[in-house]
Design an enzyme around this catalytic site. Structure first.
Site, PDB file in Angstrom:
ATOM      1  CG  LEU A 112      -2.184   0.773   1.282  1.00  0.00           C
ATOM      2  CD1 LEU A 112      -2.933   0.453   2.571  1.00  0.00           C
ATOM      3  CD2 LEU A 112      -1.935   2.258   1.179  1.00  0.00           C
ATOM      4  CB  SER A 113      -0.135   3.247  -2.906  1.00  0.00           C
ATOM      5  OG  SER A 113       1.093   3.648  -3.498  1.00  0.00           O
ATOM      6  CB  VAL A 116       4.284   3.619  -4.840  1.00  0.00           C
ATOM      7  CG1 VAL A 116       5.654   3.907  -4.209  1.00  0.00           C
ATOM      8  CG2 VAL A 116       3.882   4.769  -5.755  1.00  0.00           C
ATOM      9  CB  CYS A 117       4.041   0.155  -1.323  1.00  0.00           C
ATOM     10  SG  CYS A 117       3.972   1.845  -0.703  1.00  0.00           S
ATOM     11  CB  ALA A 118       2.516  -3.789  -4.495  1.00  0.00           C
TER      12      ALA A 118
END
Length: 204
Positions: A112-113, A116-118
């Site tokens: 999350l988000s 971006v994060c994944a």
């Protein structure tokens, strides 16, 4: 690391949970917060039932985005959750060392988000020879447009996307597995729960 896609198994797969933090959850708009919590906790619990390494990480938890959501923290038990400052978790050497130490070349990633994060660690990991799959419904983001743009990017780059439950039952492989009941209980899929209740009611 392998370049040709191979099947996920209990011996070659790890789960990366990135930035499921209280502050970030407040901005989620593409999926209900309750559903997202349910899904990421189910992913973590099912992965543990299958014996998969689960590596969790946060970003700026003491200054900007807060701690890991309590439900996931409880599911992870006393597992260490690394904190970092980098936007892309793969730019943090300590995180990459944890992934390498797990000794798995298939990575199920949720964050999350989502875009971006994944997605950014999935792209970076694929560049280093890993086989990432993003568990889309264990991710969230801040608008439908960001969701659509992130999904289009992964599609264009040829990175697999799936849902949390499919990935876990694919790895489980056989409904006769002794762990099947524990895995389905962890996934907490309403239809599967209902069917087990029907079977119990029929005395089977």
């Amino acid at each position: 690391m392998a370049n040709t896609r191979t099947r996920m198994t209990r011996d070659n797969t790890a789960v990366l949970l990135i930035d499921h933090q209280v502050g970030l959850f407040t901005g989620v708009r593409d999926i209900g917060v309750g559903e997202l919590k349910h899904n990421v906790v189910g992913l973590a619990k099912a992965a543990k039932a299958l014996g998969l390494p689960v590596i969790a990480v946060t970003t700026a938890r003491d200054s900007m985005w807060g701690p890991t959501i309590p439900e996931l923290r409880a599911a992870l038990g006393d597992a260490d959750i690394l904190d970092r400052s980098t936007v892309n978790a793969w730019d943090e050497p300590r995180f990459v060392e944890k992934v390498k130490a797990a000794g798995r070349d298939h990575l199920i990633i949720a964050g999350l988000s989502f875009e971006v994060c994944a997605s950014l660690p999935a792209i970076s990991a694929r560049d280093e020879g890993y086989q990432p799959v993003v568990a889309l419904d264990a991710c969230g983001t801040f608008s439908s447009y960001k969701h659509e743009a992130g999904l289009a990017r992964l599609t264009a780059l040829g990175i697999e996307v799936s849902d949390y439950a499919t990935l876990m039952v694919e790895i489980m492989g056989d409904n006769a597995d002794p762990k099947a009941g524990e895995v389905y209980a962890a996934l907490d899929m309403p239809f599967a729960t209902l069917m087990s209740q029907v079977a119990a009611g029929l005395g089977r």
